[in-house]
Design a protein around this motif. Structure first.
Motif, PDB file in Angstrom:
ATOM      1  N   ILE A  90       0.737  -1.334   0.033  1.00  0.00           N
ATOM      2  CA  ILE A  90      -0.064   0.037  -0.041  1.00  0.00           C
ATOM      3  C   ILE A  90       0.935   1.119   0.061  1.00  0.00           C
ATOM      4  CG2 ILE A  90      -1.569   1.531   1.495  1.00  0.00           C
ATOM      5  CD1 ILE A  90      -2.900  -1.304   2.214  1.00  0.00           C
ATOM      6  N   ALA A  91       1.753   1.311   0.784  1.00  0.00           N
ATOM      7  CA  ALA A  91       2.792   2.228   0.915  1.00  0.00           C
ATOM      8  C   ALA A  91       3.349   2.582  -0.436  1.00  0.00           C
ATOM      9  CB  ALA A  91       3.817   2.039   1.952  1.00  0.00           C
ATOM     10  N   SER A  92       3.778   1.576  -1.047  1.00  0.00           N
ATOM     11  CA  SER A  92       4.323   1.756  -2.552  1.00  0.00           C
ATOM     12  C   SER A  92       3.462   2.333  -3.526  1.00  0.00           C
ATOM     13  CB  SER A  92       4.885   0.358  -2.941  1.00  0.00           C
ATOM     14  OG  SER A  92       5.647   0.317  -4.178  1.00  0.00           O
ATOM     15  N   LYS A  93       2.046   1.833  -3.534  1.00  0.00           N
ATOM     16  CA  LYS A  93       1.265   2.429  -4.538  1.00  0.00           C
ATOM     17  C   LYS A  93       0.738   3.844  -4.277  1.00  0.00           C
ATOM     18  CE  LYS A  93      -0.850  -2.140  -5.455  1.00  0.00           C
ATOM     19  NZ  LYS A  93      -0.468  -2.250  -6.525  1.00  0.00           N
ATOM     20  N   LEU A  94       0.621   4.149  -2.858  1.00  0.00           N
ATOM     21  CA  LEU A  94       0.475   5.526  -2.572  1.00  0.00           C
ATOM     22  C   LEU A  94       1.636   6.513  -2.774  1.00  0.00           C
ATOM     23  CD1 LEU A  94      -1.087   4.943   0.848  1.00  0.00           C
ATOM     24  CD2 LEU A  94      -2.186   5.567  -1.105  1.00  0.00           C
ATOM     25  N   LEU A  95       2.953   5.920  -2.682  1.00  0.00           N
ATOM     26  CA  LEU A  95       4.354   6.748  -3.170  1.00  0.00           C
ATOM     27  C   LEU A  95       4.253   7.054  -4.752  1.00  0.00           C
ATOM     28  CD1 LEU A  95       6.566   8.077  -1.567  1.00  0.00           C
ATOM     29  CD2 LEU A  95       7.773   5.910  -2.092  1.00  0.00           C
ATOM     30  N   SER A  96       3.836   5.874  -5.193  1.00  0.00           N
ATOM     31  CA  SER A  96       3.804   6.225  -6.740  1.00  0.00           C
ATOM     32  C   SER A  96       2.842   7.216  -7.242  1.00  0.00           C
ATOM     33  CB  SER A  96       3.568   4.876  -7.471  1.00  0.00           C
ATOM     34  OG  SER A  96       2.101   4.392  -7.321  1.00  0.00           O
ATOM     35  N   VAL A  97       1.775   7.479  -6.553  1.00  0.00           N
ATOM     36  CA  VAL A  97       0.802   8.263  -7.003  1.00  0.00           C
ATOM     37  C   VAL A  97       1.174   9.783  -6.497  1.00  0.00           C
ATOM     38  CG1 VAL A  97      -1.683   9.096  -6.757  1.00  0.00           C
ATOM     39  CG2 VAL A  97      -0.987   6.783  -7.146  1.00  0.00           C
ATOM     40  N   ALA A  98       1.568   9.725  -5.310  1.00  0.00           N
ATOM     41  CA  ALA A  98       1.681  11.296  -4.474  1.00  0.00           C
ATOM     42  C   ALA A  98       3.188  10.966  -3.747  1.00  0.00           C
ATOM     43  CB  ALA A  98       0.749  11.470  -3.620  1.00  0.00           C
ATOM     44  N   PRO A  99       4.282  11.053  -4.611  1.00  0.00           N
ATOM     45  CA  PRO A  99       5.785  11.035  -4.020  1.00  0.00           C
ATOM     46  C   PRO A  99       5.928  12.174  -3.045  1.00  0.00           C
ATOM     47  CG  PRO A  99       5.835  11.608  -6.313  1.00  0.00           C
ATOM     48  CD  PRO A  99       4.447  11.320  -6.245  1.00  0.00           C
ATOM     49  N   GLU A 100       5.209  13.333  -3.137  1.00  0.00           N
ATOM     50  CA  GLU A 100       5.614  14.513  -2.420  1.00  0.00           C
ATOM     51  C   GLU A 100       4.921  14.327  -0.944  1.00  0.00           C
ATOM     52  OE1 GLU A 100       1.510  15.174  -4.193  1.00  0.00           O
ATOM     53  OE2 GLU A 100       3.457  14.265  -4.972  1.00  0.00           O
ATOM     54  N   MET A 101       4.107  13.319  -1.041  1.00  0.00           N
ATOM     55  CA  MET A 101       3.755  12.974   0.476  1.00  0.00           C
ATOM     56  C   MET A 101       4.798  12.533   1.612  1.00  0.00           C
ATOM     57  SD  MET A 101       0.727  14.169   0.137  1.00  0.00           S
ATOM     58  CE  MET A 101       0.064  13.987   1.847  1.00  0.00           C
ATOM     59  N   CYS A 102       5.991  12.398   0.985  1.00  0.00           N
ATOM     60  CA  CYS A 102       7.073  11.962   1.903  1.00  0.00           C
ATOM     61  C   CYS A 102       7.317  13.061   2.594  1.00  0.00           C
ATOM     62  CB  CYS A 102       8.282  11.368   1.005  1.00  0.00           C
ATOM     63  SG  CYS A 102       8.280   9.924   0.218  1.00  0.00           S
ATOM     64  N   TRP A 103       6.910  14.386   2.384  1.00  0.00           N
ATOM     65  CA  TRP A 103       7.455  15.480   3.311  1.00  0.00           C
ATOM     66  C   TRP A 103       6.187  16.050   4.205  1.00  0.00           C
ATOM     67  CZ3 TRP A 103      12.287  17.800   2.701  1.00  0.00           C
ATOM     68  CH2 TRP A 103      13.008  17.417   1.778  1.00  0.00           C
ATOM     69  N   ARG A 104       5.208  15.346   3.920  1.00  0.00           N
ATOM     70  CA  ARG A 104       3.954  16.004   4.727  1.00  0.00           C
ATOM     71  C   ARG A 104       4.248  15.663   6.230  1.00  0.00           C
ATOM     72  NH1 ARG A 104      -1.267  16.869   3.352  1.00  0.00           N
ATOM     73  NH2 ARG A 104      -0.221  17.551   1.343  1.00  0.00           N
ATOM     74  N   ARG A 105       3.958  16.312   7.059  1.00  0.00           N
ATOM     75  CA  ARG A 105       4.017  16.090   8.401  1.00  0.00           C
ATOM     76  C   ARG A 105       2.594  16.115   9.054  1.00  0.00           C
ATOM     77  NH1 ARG A 105       9.183  18.772  11.531  1.00  0.00           N
ATOM     78  NH2 ARG A 105      10.731  18.613  10.027  1.00  0.00           N
ATOM     79  N   ASP A 106       2.672  15.364  10.358  1.00  0.00           N
ATOM     80  CA  ASP A 106       1.400  15.268  10.821  1.00  0.00           C
ATOM     81  C   ASP A 106       1.465  16.210  12.125  1.00  0.00           C
ATOM     82  OD1 ASP A 106       3.070  14.204  12.860  1.00  0.00           O
ATOM     83  OD2 ASP A 106       2.443  12.133  12.622  1.00  0.00           O
ATOM     84  N   ASP A 107       0.655  15.918  12.867  1.00  0.00           N
ATOM     85  CA  ASP A 107       0.233  17.168  14.099  1.00  0.00           C
ATOM     86  C   ASP A 107       1.370  16.658  14.893  1.00  0.00           C
ATOM     87  OD1 ASP A 107      -0.460  15.022  15.179  1.00  0.00           O
ATOM     88  OD2 ASP A 107      -2.552  15.328  15.847  1.00  0.00           O
ATOM     89  N   GLN A 108       2.145  15.764  15.039  1.00  0.00           N
ATOM     90  CA  GLN A 108       3.426  15.717  15.931  1.00  0.00           C
ATOM     91  C   GLN A 108       4.640  15.800  15.398  1.00  0.00           C
ATOM     92  OE1 GLN A 108       2.881  14.030  19.103  1.00  0.00           O
ATOM     93  NE2 GLN A 108       0.714  14.448  18.550  1.00  0.00           N
ATOM     94  N   GLY A 109       4.639  16.563  14.008  1.00  0.00           N
ATOM     95  CA  GLY A 109       5.833  17.032  13.298  1.00  0.00           C
ATOM     96  C   GLY A 109       6.618  15.816  12.492  1.00  0.00           C
ATOM     97  N   MET A 110       5.964  14.630  12.326  1.00  0.00           N
ATOM     98  CA  MET A 110       6.557  13.463  11.762  1.00  0.00           C
ATOM     99  C   MET A 110       6.136  13.333  10.232  1.00  0.00           C
ATOM    100  SD  MET A 110       7.041  10.781  14.627  1.00  0.00           S
ATOM    101  CE  MET A 110       5.419  10.185  15.169  1.00  0.00           C
ATOM    102  N   ASN A 111       7.232  13.127   9.466  1.00  0.00           N
ATOM    103  CA  ASN A 111       6.604  12.622   7.773  1.00  0.00           C
ATOM    104  C   ASN A 111       6.775  11.121   8.022  1.00  0.00           C
ATOM    105  OD1 ASN A 111       9.574  11.881   7.553  1.00  0.00           O
ATOM    106  ND2 ASN A 111      10.044  13.866   7.278  1.00  0.00           N
TER     107      ASN A 111
END
Length: 439
Positions: A90-111
């Protein structure tokens, strides 16, 4: 407006992996894939990522790939959730569609890289790092790098992967000045400490913001901690280079000079060597003249010269090695000092024997005793006194620590007067740095 019944059916189909029901619901109302919102503002991809339903993820991404870029109320993207759950496909498929989400941080500041590392999902971590290593450089609360996060959560496998990819970060510090070793010592992680010590990139003497080394941090945790002694041995960095850094060049020059002098004295002894063979006196070319004219002195000369050479070589060896697991650093230092002192004493012995061999007997009989007495007094004062002072200081401090541990009165009369005087003298001696290091 989506009814609660339809929303529940869609949720059950997405969470259970019922692709048939999901497709049927979406055919009846194509708007569902775009507009439905579950608790915590999660969409279909969040739900399927939570439950690891790969086939549903594929179907949803075909219908609306933009859902991979939407975060829930906790600012977690579907990639965050897949990384936390360890769903590699699932992570691989999501990454292929939206690779920029590697940078997205959650409310804890973690990508997602932080999340995968914290949970020890090495395969997902490798996939994310293959896409880009730059998000791994992002720091967390109080300036903690992702490597610190691995140590904090005892994820050694993830730490090894990150060190292999981001070797330059292994020496990074957080806002408190703590390195990976400081954190591993505080958490009592033996395997992590072993790995970091073997890595050799970290200096065991590095201090944090309050001036403490990893070894000093370890002393703050209970000694009853499992594998405490092993961790203490690993974090004990004892090296002559570290103890006496300002004297490194001078000591090495002296040791090399002693070894060179001893070698030169063998090939060119006092009085020289016989130039040719002599059948009458059985002399052979190249043999020492001193061996024939002063045989006893020559034997003493050779013994002292041999001792000087061996002690200087041994001291050089001790000087250059780094002992991490040595249990008795005081004894190690004392061994080095003794070798150094023996080398110097032996060189003086070769000097005295050489002077005896080449000095006329009449002059030696009148002046020899004075020279020998002066040499003995000098050696006693400047050779033995510093070693004795260091030994007394070490004994006194050991005694104080033992009495403190046993909660015994440490009054003025508790320690013998003579030893207290010796300790006071050793404290006020202007000795070299090498002896001050023994405190």
């Amino acid at each position: 407006m989506v009814s609660k019944e339809v929303e529940m059916k869609l949720y059950n189909a997405a969470s259970s992996g019922d692709l048939t029901t999901l497709v049927q619901l979406l055919e009846e109302d194509p708007y569902l894939v775009h507009g439905v919102s579950f608790p915590c503002s999660r969409n279909l991809l969040h739900v399927t990522a939570i439950h690891g339903q790969t086939s549903i993820v594929e179907q949803v991404l075909k219908l609306n790939p933009q859902l991979a870029r939407i975060s829930d109320s906790e600012k977690s993207s579907p990639l965050h959730i897949a990384a936390a759950g360890g769903h590699v496909e699932i992570a691989s498929k999501l990454l292929s569609v939206a690779p920029e989400m590697c940078w997205r941080r959650d409310d804890q500041g973690m990508n997602p890289i932080h999340v995968a590392a914290m949970n020890g999902h090495v395969e997902i971590l490798e996939i994310l790092l293959l896409e880009s290593c730059m998000p791994a450089m992002e720091r967390l609360h109080r300036g903690q790098p992702v490597l610190h996060l691995c140590v904090k959560h005892a994820q050694l496998r993830a730490l090894k992967v990150l060190v292999e990819k981001l070797g330059e970060l292994v020496c990074a510090k957080d806002d408190d000045g703590d390195t990976l070793l400081h954190l591993a010592a505080r958490c009592g992680q033996l395997e992590t400490i072993e790995y970091l010590v073997e890595n050799k990139a970290l200096n065991l003497r590095t201090r944090n913001a309050i001036g403490k080394t990893a070894h000093q941090i370890l002393k703050e945790i209970p000694r009853t901690t499992v594998n405490y002694s092993k961790m203490e041995n690993l974090l004990t960095d004892f090296s002559i280079f570290i103890v006496i850094p300002k004297m490194t060049n001078s000591i090495m020059v002296v040791l090399v000079l002693i070894a060179t002098m001893a070698y030169q004295s063998v090939i060119n002894p006092p009085g020289g060597v016989w130039a040719g063979d002599d059948d009458k006196s059985s002399h052979k070319a190249g043999e020492a003249v001193m061996a024939s004219t002063h045989p006893d002195a020559y034997i003493n000369f050779m013994n002292a010269n041999f001792m000087a050479f061996i002690c200087s070589i041994t001291a050089m060896f001790l000087f250059t090695i780094k002992v991490h697991k040595f249990l008795y650093p005081f004894m190690f230092m004392l061994t080095f000092i003794v070798n150094m002192g023996m080398a110097l004493l032996s060189i003086m012995g070769t000097f005295l024997e050489s002077m005896y061999a080449i000095t006329p007997d009449e002059l030696m009989k009148s002046k020899g005793n004075n020279i020998l007495l002066s040499s003995t007094v000098w050696l006693s004062i400047f050779g033995l006194m510093p070693v004795c002072a260091a030994g007394v200081r070490h004994l006194y401090r050991w005694w104080v620590s033992e009495q403190s541990r046993q909660q015994v009165d440490l009054g003025a009369d508790a320690f013998p007067l003579r030893l207290r005087l010796l300790y006071w003298t050793s404290q006020h001696l202007d000795m070299p740095t090498i002896f001050r290091a023994l405190r």
